[in-house]
Design an enzyme around this catalytic site. Structure first.
Site, PDB file in Angstrom:
ATOM      1  N   ALA A  84      43.599  46.674   2.655  1.00  0.00           N
ATOM      2  CA  ALA A  84      43.441  47.660   1.323  1.00  0.00           C
ATOM      3  C   ALA A  84      43.362  49.166   1.917  1.00  0.00           C
ATOM      4  O   ALA A  84      44.083  50.111   1.495  1.00  0.00           O
ATOM      5  CB  ALA A  84      42.434  47.587   0.357  1.00  0.00           C
ATOM      6  N   TYR A  85      42.627  49.255   2.897  1.00  0.00           N
ATOM      7  CA  TYR A  85      42.109  50.565   3.623  1.00  0.00           C
ATOM      8  C   TYR A  85      43.326  50.964   4.181  1.00  0.00           C
ATOM      9  O   TYR A  85      43.605  52.293   4.139  1.00  0.00           O
ATOM     10  CB  TYR A  85      40.820  50.383   4.361  1.00  0.00           C
ATOM     11  CG  TYR A  85      40.695  51.599   5.143  1.00  0.00           C
ATOM     12  CD1 TYR A  85      40.381  52.947   4.363  1.00  0.00           C
ATOM     13  CD2 TYR A  85      40.143  51.804   6.480  1.00  0.00           C
ATOM     14  CE1 TYR A  85      40.032  54.196   5.022  1.00  0.00           C
ATOM     15  CE2 TYR A  85      39.941  52.865   7.077  1.00  0.00           C
ATOM     16  CZ  TYR A  85      39.745  53.970   6.303  1.00  0.00           C
ATOM     17  OH  TYR A  85      39.529  55.320   7.082  1.00  0.00           O
ATOM     18  N   ALA A  86      43.857  50.072   5.115  1.00  0.00           N
ATOM     19  CA  ALA A  86      45.100  50.623   5.700  1.00  0.00           C
ATOM     20  C   ALA A  86      46.312  51.045   4.833  1.00  0.00           C
ATOM     21  O   ALA A  86      46.990  52.000   5.359  1.00  0.00           O
ATOM     22  CB  ALA A  86      45.750  49.491   6.823  1.00  0.00           C
TER      23      ALA A  86
END
Length: 250
Positions: A152-154
């Site tokens: 999700a962060y990527a």
């Protein structure tokens, strides 16, 4: 050092960590700095450290109206805007099945959407000054050998890189340069993780050729100040990995 004398910079998430390091480095080179963040007390502490050429602006970067109001207020106070650093970010970490929609949406709202809004709000002021520099923050998380817990962060940070490339192409004729940095820095959060997970941290260091995490001001802030200066005026649209050589963005 006065290569940024007369320049006005906005730095989001400037109350601590990487944002603080960048803000201090810009000020040391002569820039007037607008410190933007949610917690006014933290911003005021940094402003007091920096002296008279810094001012605090409380702003929730997930609020589009607040972004426009903040940018206009900075321009009124300092007479214009030359540099924008989009550093603020809520981080949606964890396995994909464990990341709630709300956390994913907050990551996008505080990251690429906030950057998008700040970029558009600052564009007319940068254009009036004959150009300027925008620095967006991404991450090497999308290039990790093991993407578990970082998906999700990527996704959030890769969206930011795409915005950088598009803005560099569209706004180059206005002499507005747009760059992405992907830093590893000893922010308060990372420092706490390193202290609580020494064995994992040691393994992490072994993946960094320089065998250390960057200092927020010396390694990251100074690099950003250089990117905003005249010596690198032909550089735009690129992602600069300030990570000790760990990631390969080629």
């Amino acid at each position: 050092m006065s290569e940024l004398a007369g320049k006005v910079a906005i730095v989001t998430g400037a109350g601590q960590g990487v944002g603080r390091g960048i803000a201090v480095a810009l000020a040391r080179r002569g820039a007037k700095v607008a410190l933007v963040g949610r917690t006014l007390a933290k911003l005021d502490a940094v402003a007091a450290e920096m002296g008279g050429d810094a001012a605090s602006f409380a702003c929730d970067v997930k609020d589009g109206a607040a972004i426009h109001a903040t940018v206009d207020a900075v321009a009124r106070l300092f007479g214009g805007i030359d540099i924008l650093v989009n550093n603020a970010q809520e981080v949606p970490l964890g396995p994909l099945l464990g990341v709630e929609d709300e956390a994913f949406e907050a990551g996008f709202a505080s990251g690429p959407l906030a950057s998008f809004r700040f970029m558009k709000a600052c564009h007319p002021y940068l254009h009036q000054r004959g150009g300027g520099t925008i620095i967006n923050l991404a991450s090497s998380a999308a290039l990790r050998w093991d993407m578990a817990n970082y998906g999700a962060y990527a996704a959030v940070k890769q969206a930011t890189r795409a915005l950088t490339r598009a803005a560099a192409a569209e706004w180059g004729p206005d002499n507005i340069r747009v760059l992405t940095i992907a830093p590893h820095a000893k922010s308060p959060g990372l420092a706490m993780w390193m202290e609580n997970n020494p064995e994992e941290a040691e393994a992490f260091f072994r993946t960094i050729p320089l065998r250390r995490v960057g200092d927020c001001e010396i390694d990251i802030g100074n690099a950003v100040a250089a990117l905003c200066g005249p010596d690198l005026a032909y550089l735009t649209g690129a992602t600069i990995p300030l990570d000790g050589g760990q990631a390969n963005f080629d």
